[in-house]
Design an enzyme around this catalytic site. Sequence first.
Site, PDB file in Angstrom:
ATOM      1  N   ARG A 121       0.845  -1.192   0.000  1.00 44.58           N
ATOM      2  CA  ARG A 121       0.000   0.000   0.000  1.00 44.58           C
ATOM      3  C   ARG A 121       0.883   1.245   0.000  1.00 44.58           C
ATOM      4  O   ARG A 121       1.007   1.954   1.003  1.00 44.58           O
ATOM      5  CB  ARG A 121      -0.945  -0.031   1.195  1.00 44.58           C
ATOM      6  CG  ARG A 121      -1.817  -1.269   1.217  1.00 44.58           C
ATOM      7  CD  ARG A 121      -2.890  -1.197   2.263  1.00 44.58           C
ATOM      8  NE  ARG A 121      -3.920  -0.247   1.914  1.00 44.58           N
ATOM      9  CZ  ARG A 121      -5.043  -0.081   2.599  1.00 44.58           C
ATOM     10  NH1 ARG A 121      -5.282  -0.812   3.664  1.00 44.58           N
ATOM     11  NH2 ARG A 121      -5.933   0.814   2.240  1.00 44.58           N
ATOM     12  N   GLN A 126      -0.283   2.064  -6.529  1.00 43.72           N
ATOM     13  CA  GLN A 126      -1.742   2.193  -6.623  1.00 43.72           C
ATOM     14  C   GLN A 126      -2.279   1.779  -7.988  1.00 43.72           C
ATOM     15  O   GLN A 126      -3.342   1.175  -8.090  1.00 43.72           O
ATOM     16  CB  GLN A 126      -2.156   3.633  -6.310  1.00 43.72           C
ATOM     17  CG  GLN A 126      -2.031   3.990  -4.840  1.00 43.72           C
ATOM     18  CD  GLN A 126      -2.432   5.424  -4.559  1.00 43.72           C
ATOM     19  OE1 GLN A 126      -2.636   6.222  -5.471  1.00 43.72           O
ATOM     20  NE2 GLN A 126      -2.532   5.770  -3.283  1.00 43.72           N
ATOM     21  N   ASP A 129      -2.816  -1.998  -8.208  1.00 40.95           N
ATOM     22  CA  ASP A 129      -3.580  -2.595  -7.115  1.00 40.95           C
ATOM     23  C   ASP A 129      -4.888  -3.221  -7.618  1.00 40.95           C
ATOM     24  O   ASP A 129      -5.882  -2.529  -7.818  1.00 40.95           O
ATOM     25  CB  ASP A 129      -3.869  -1.524  -6.072  1.00 40.95           C
ATOM     26  CG  ASP A 129      -4.551  -2.061  -4.832  1.00 40.95           C
ATOM     27  OD1 ASP A 129      -4.826  -3.277  -4.777  1.00 40.95           O
ATOM     28  OD2 ASP A 129      -4.818  -1.265  -3.923  1.00 40.95           O
ATOM     29  N   SER A 132      -8.126  -2.818  -5.261  1.00 42.77           N
ATOM     30  CA  SER A 132      -8.881  -1.572  -5.407  1.00 42.77           C
ATOM     31  C   SER A 132      -9.723  -1.575  -6.672  1.00 42.77           C
ATOM     32  O   SER A 132     -10.911  -1.239  -6.646  1.00 42.77           O
ATOM     33  CB  SER A 132      -7.923  -0.376  -5.418  1.00 42.77           C
ATOM     34  OG  SER A 132      -7.326  -0.201  -4.152  1.00 42.77           O
ATOM     35  N   TYR A 227      -4.586  -0.485   8.104  1.00 40.11           N
ATOM     36  CA  TYR A 227      -5.352  -1.544   8.756  1.00 40.11           C
ATOM     37  C   TYR A 227      -5.383  -1.326  10.261  1.00 40.11           C
ATOM     38  O   TYR A 227      -4.490  -0.694  10.836  1.00 40.11           O
ATOM     39  CB  TYR A 227      -4.743  -2.915   8.448  1.00 40.11           C
ATOM     40  CG  TYR A 227      -4.806  -3.305   6.995  1.00 40.11           C
ATOM     41  CD1 TYR A 227      -5.981  -3.793   6.436  1.00 40.11           C
ATOM     42  CD2 TYR A 227      -3.692  -3.164   6.164  1.00 40.11           C
ATOM     43  CE1 TYR A 227      -6.051  -4.140   5.098  1.00 40.11           C
ATOM     44  CE2 TYR A 227      -3.753  -3.514   4.815  1.00 40.11           C
ATOM     45  CZ  TYR A 227      -4.927  -4.001   4.292  1.00 40.11           C
ATOM     46  OH  TYR A 227      -5.002  -4.344   2.961  1.00 40.11           O
TER      47      TYR A 227
END
Length: 366
Positions: A121, A126, A129, A132, A227
């Site tokens: 992450r 991104q 990913d 996502s 998280y």
Amino acid sequence: MKIGVLKETAQGESRVGLVPASVKTLTGKNHAVLVEQGAGLAAGFDDAAYTEAGATCVSRADVIAGADLVIKVAVPSSDEIAGLRRGTALVSSIYPKRNPAVLAALAQAGVHTFAMDAMPRITRAQSMDILSSQNNLAGYKAVVVGANALGRVFPLMMTAAGTVTPAKVLIYGAGVAGLQAIATAKRMGAVVEVSDIRPETKEQVESLGGKFIWVEGLDQVKIEGGYVAGASEEVLKRQKEAVEKSLINADLVITTALVAGGTAPTLITADQVAKMKRGAVIVDMATEAGGNCAVAKPDETVVVNGVTVIGCNNLAATVPAHASELYAKNIVTFLGQIVGDEGVKYDLNEEITTATLVVHNGEVRA
């Protein structure tokens, strides 16, 4: 380099690892692309489209025999692993924490394996990913599935026969799937409430028009890497009590909570389902990882005390055209990271590579 795309064999999996547009990008970079015949049909892409983009459509055996790197979408089955050639690189979903036997089989088969679901992450990852890109679509589809099963409409309606009040939607989890579910439900006219243990999601929820269920002490929850790292039993108890008030009044409940690669937490007990009003609907998006609702079953719909509970393992696969397009874009960007002039770069000092390379040289690294 020769890149292969296999047709998915898992039940219900209609996505494909590369689409014609992504093939064109790769062939433009002097890569050869071998696509298994019929691999893209379920997603709406025929062999002619792949051929026009520069791919060669061949049998499964020919893809495996000729490719240096093979692309898949779903976690490979034992039969698929057994069919792979030793020394091949595999790029696929793996979910290492849930599938230790898959990792062991891949190591024994001598397949260098990159888990796309293990993407770190960080900002520069991104665009690679898949969680996502796929969860975004799944969050949208969860609302559509729930609305279809619900015996009432979403928006406020004022008619000559009287006023129809808007549906009440409760969403557990304000990650990518949850946020898209909020936006979709709001567009359809529902009143939306949201529960998440991470306090920083409050602003995101409210920006989409949802009501965030806040409890005292939530701002003390420890977050690491996006998280939850720790929360007191007192805070968790308060949150459960606050959310239950919304749960028993909800028309539609969508649960999206997952633990990075592991077993999903149980957020709705059987006793709580029994308290819900007849005609309500629960869409559990986490059944593939164990489920957020105690009575939900993977890819099944059950009715408990008049409440319809829909278990959804793989909602992204129900919109395969867009899901495949987004997955393929993630893959092409990732290949740009790990593939060099001389083939795959197994650079264990590079953050993205070391996070995703879960099997290498016959050893499990996850």
